[in-house]
Design an enzyme around this catalytic site. Structure first.
Site, mmCIF file in Angstrom:
data_model
loop_
_atom_site.group_PDB
_atom_site.id
_atom_site.type_symbol
_atom_site.label_atom_id
_atom_site.label_comp_id
_atom_site.label_asym_id
_atom_site.label_seq_id
_atom_site.Cartn_x
_atom_site.Cartn_y
_atom_site.Cartn_z
ATOM 1 N N LYS A 140 30.975 -55.976 41.476
ATOM 2 C CA LYS A 140 30.177 -57.092 42.122
ATOM 3 C C LYS A 140 29.655 -58.033 41.312
ATOM 4 O O LYS A 140 29.213 -57.816 40.097
ATOM 5 C CB LYS A 140 29.266 -56.305 42.917
ATOM 6 C CG LYS A 140 28.260 -55.739 42.314
ATOM 7 C CD LYS A 140 27.074 -55.218 43.106
ATOM 8 C CE LYS A 140 26.225 -54.500 42.440
ATOM 9 N NZ LYS A 140 24.740 -54.385 43.104
ATOM 10 N N ARG A 162 16.953 -49.976 52.060
ATOM 11 C CA ARG A 162 17.865 -51.466 51.991
ATOM 12 C C ARG A 162 18.998 -51.355 52.998
ATOM 13 O O ARG A 162 18.652 -50.972 54.158
ATOM 14 C CB ARG A 162 18.283 -51.326 50.404
ATOM 15 C CG ARG A 162 18.454 -52.758 49.909
ATOM 16 C CD ARG A 162 18.509 -52.669 48.476
ATOM 17 N NE ARG A 162 20.130 -52.245 48.285
ATOM 18 C CZ ARG A 162 20.457 -52.283 46.734
ATOM 19 N NH1 ARG A 162 19.780 -52.671 45.752
ATOM 20 N NH2 ARG A 162 21.688 -51.768 46.541
ATOM 21 N N HIS A 206 22.688 -44.700 48.367
ATOM 22 C CA HIS A 206 22.122 -45.420 47.228
ATOM 23 C C HIS A 206 20.826 -44.726 46.834
ATOM 24 O O HIS A 206 19.971 -44.870 47.777
ATOM 25 C CB HIS A 206 22.517 -46.667 47.347
ATOM 26 C CG HIS A 206 22.351 -47.563 45.988
ATOM 27 N ND1 HIS A 206 23.237 -47.123 44.875
ATOM 28 C CD2 HIS A 206 21.701 -48.584 45.583
ATOM 29 C CE1 HIS A 206 23.119 -47.927 43.751
ATOM 30 N NE2 HIS A 206 21.976 -48.856 44.071
ATOM 31 N N ARG A 256 29.924 -44.211 41.528
ATOM 32 C CA ARG A 256 30.106 -45.647 41.414
ATOM 33 C C ARG A 256 29.245 -46.144 40.250
ATOM 34 O O ARG A 256 28.050 -46.050 40.160
ATOM 35 C CB ARG A 256 29.390 -46.291 42.979
ATOM 36 C CG ARG A 256 29.825 -45.785 44.196
ATOM 37 C CD ARG A 256 29.235 -46.517 45.305
ATOM 38 N NE ARG A 256 27.787 -46.662 45.272
ATOM 39 C CZ ARG A 256 27.066 -45.695 45.992
ATOM 40 N NH1 ARG A 256 27.510 -44.832 46.458
ATOM 41 N NH2 ARG A 256 25.679 -45.873 45.763
ATOM 42 N N TYR A 300 9.824 -78.078 23.954
ATOM 43 C CA TYR A 300 8.815 -78.461 24.792
ATOM 44 C C TYR A 300 7.466 -77.650 24.650
ATOM 45 O O TYR A 300 7.416 -76.651 24.574
ATOM 46 C CB TYR A 300 9.103 -78.293 26.351
ATOM 47 C CG TYR A 300 10.207 -79.184 26.749
ATOM 48 C CD1 TYR A 300 10.483 -80.469 26.525
ATOM 49 C CD2 TYR A 300 11.738 -78.494 27.231
ATOM 50 C CE1 TYR A 300 11.416 -81.348 27.030
ATOM 51 C CE2 TYR A 300 12.554 -79.411 27.618
ATOM 52 C CZ TYR A 300 12.565 -80.746 27.401
ATOM 53 O OH TYR A 300 13.579 -81.632 27.883
ATOM 54 N N CYS A 320 14.897 -74.643 27.000
ATOM 55 C CA CYS A 320 15.486 -75.670 27.568
ATOM 56 C C CYS A 320 16.389 -75.743 28.710
ATOM 57 O O CYS A 320 17.065 -74.536 28.500
ATOM 58 C CB CYS A 320 15.564 -77.085 26.673
ATOM 59 S SG CYS A 320 14.469 -77.190 25.223
ATOM 60 N N ASP A 341 19.695 -76.875 28.488
ATOM 61 C CA ASP A 341 20.829 -76.975 27.794
ATOM 62 C C ASP A 341 20.850 -76.176 26.529
ATOM 63 O O ASP A 341 21.908 -76.169 26.058
ATOM 64 C CB ASP A 341 21.587 -78.335 27.946
ATOM 65 C CG ASP A 341 21.341 -78.887 28.979
ATOM 66 O OD1 ASP A 341 21.836 -78.627 30.217
ATOM 67 O OD2 ASP A 341 20.530 -79.966 28.978
#
Ligand SMILES: Cc1ncc(COP(=O)(O)O)c(C=O)c1O
Length: 390
Positions: free
Chosen positions: A51, A149, A181, A237, A283, A330, A332
């Site tokens: 997944k 869940r 699970h 799993r 920054y 930052c 990028d």
């Protein structure tokens, strides 16, 4: 057999060089990890959990490699992930387990995908899809044994089992699996572990008493595969261990488990410079050079999945030394300290993976888990598959 260094060098394709960054995915390591996991659960079949784009490693490529390594099952959360696998020609058993009302169950049935069922609404929608497609469904009934869940609670289990039994009698579905699970299999003494196992045993007994005989019973994730052999049943799993990372870093390392990291996040320096003592970087100037320091610019940032919490601490390997980020991440780019003052634009740095810091070290620096470090690496980082042929 190629060495890890040869495989990593091969990751620098033209496209990767043009981008200045690459996530090298070592499929030899992935297959070897699956085989190692099989040794850890020798009496059970294996579901490779792919997944979330195979935890960032590539859904289809890992799905195929898992099959090559002998995984009988592939497991995904979203129905669309299962559909993508099939449409890419991946055969064999696939289980998808997360859907909301209105999900496209018919598309899954027509592609021979197994479905998890935790609720009566889902059973109703799946049986409607069976009528629409004329294809009977294979379903895995999921019990909530303590995670709160998905899965049916103990109070709702008898009604769900009874409805499934009736649908099986009508020929619309076959119950092929029973599953649950763990909440804390990575903490073997955690009080939830024994409680969940007892609750699961009870859920299985109830189903058997109803005359349903599933082909597979499954509860164990990677941590349970390693720590709780009694939870293996006849299918495990496995996600994180297959990607060469330990589910319980504080207890046992991946290397101690015989696992090899699959993803290596690598980049090329865009520029280097020496900044004098007292100069801030990135920054907010959270980093301040305390002496003349060589720094390099790396073209990866939070838009590529690097956590901002790596400020000043995220480890980076360059020319034989491990240093760290200089200041904030930052969007990028990041600035990194370099031990080698002769480093130049184009030199390689390794953020994590083979021959560099581990995803565990990044997780520690960022206050998170190795799962999150690898799975958040985004689509702007090209994946290059190395070790394709065994
Ligand atoms: C339902 C389910 N089973 C198995 C797994 C695999 O877990 P792990 O990566 O810890 O092996 C996951 C992953 O979170 C999961 O959600």
């Amino acid at each position: 057999m190629t060495t890890a260094s040869e495989r990593m060098a091969a990751a620098w394709t033209r496209a990767a060089i043009a981008r200045g960054a690459v996530a090298a995915i070592d499929l030899d390591a992935y297959r070897s990890n699956i085989e190692r996991c099989r040794e850890l659960a020798p009496d059970s079949a294996m579901m490779a959990v792919v997944k979330a784009d195979a935890y960032g490693h590539g859904l289809v490529q890992c799905g195929r490699a898992a099959r090559e390594a002998g995984a009988e099952w592939l497991g995904v959360a979203l129905l669309e992930e299962a559909i993508r696998l099939r449409d890419a020609g991946v055969d064999g058993r696939i289980l998808a387990w997360l859907a909301t009302p209105g999900a496209d169950f018919a598309e899954c049935l027509s592609r021979d995908i197994d479905l998890s069922i935790s609720t009566l609404w889902a059973l109703d929608e799946v049986t409607a899809a069976v009528r629409e497609t004329g294809t009977p469904a294979r379903i895995h009934l999921k019990a909530d044994t303590g995670l709160s869940r998905s899965g049916a609670n103990a109070e709702d289990w008898p009604a769900l089992v009874e409805a499934a039994r009736a649908a099986e009698g009508a020929g619309t579905i076959t119950v092929v699996g029973l599953w649950s699970h763990f909440a804390a299999a990575d903490e073997p003494g955690h009080l939830s572990v024994a409680r969940q196992q007892l609750a699961f045993d009870e859920a299985v007994r109830h189903v058997e008493a109803a005359g349903i005989t599933p082909e597979v019973v499954h509860m164990a994730n990677s941590a349970a595969m390693i720590e709780l052999p009694e939870s293996h049943h006849n299918l495990v799993r496995v996600g994180i261990a297959s990607y060469g990372l330990s589910p319980q870093v504080a207890r046992v390392s991946a290397a101690e488990l015989g696992l090899r990291p699959v993803m290596s996040l690598r980049a090329r320096l865009a520029s280097t410079k020496t900044i004098p003592a007292g100069t801030g970087a990135s920054y907010g100037w959270d980093y301040m050079a305390t002496s003349d320091t060589t720094v390099g610019l790396v073209p990866l940032g939070y838009a590529d999945g690097l956590p901002r919490s790596a400020v000043n601490t995220g480890p980076v390997y360059s020319a034989g030394s491990t240093t760290h980020l200089a200041g904030r991440v930052c969007m990028d780019q990041i600035v990194v300290e370099l031990a080698d003052s002769s480093a130049q634009a184009g030199d390689e740095v390794v953020l994590f993976g083979a021959e560099g810091p581990s995803a565990d070290e990044w997780a520690k620096a960022c206050g998170t888990i190795n799962y999150e470090i690898v799975s958040r690496i985004g689509p702007r980082v090209p994946r290059v598959y190395v070790g394709e042929s065994s």
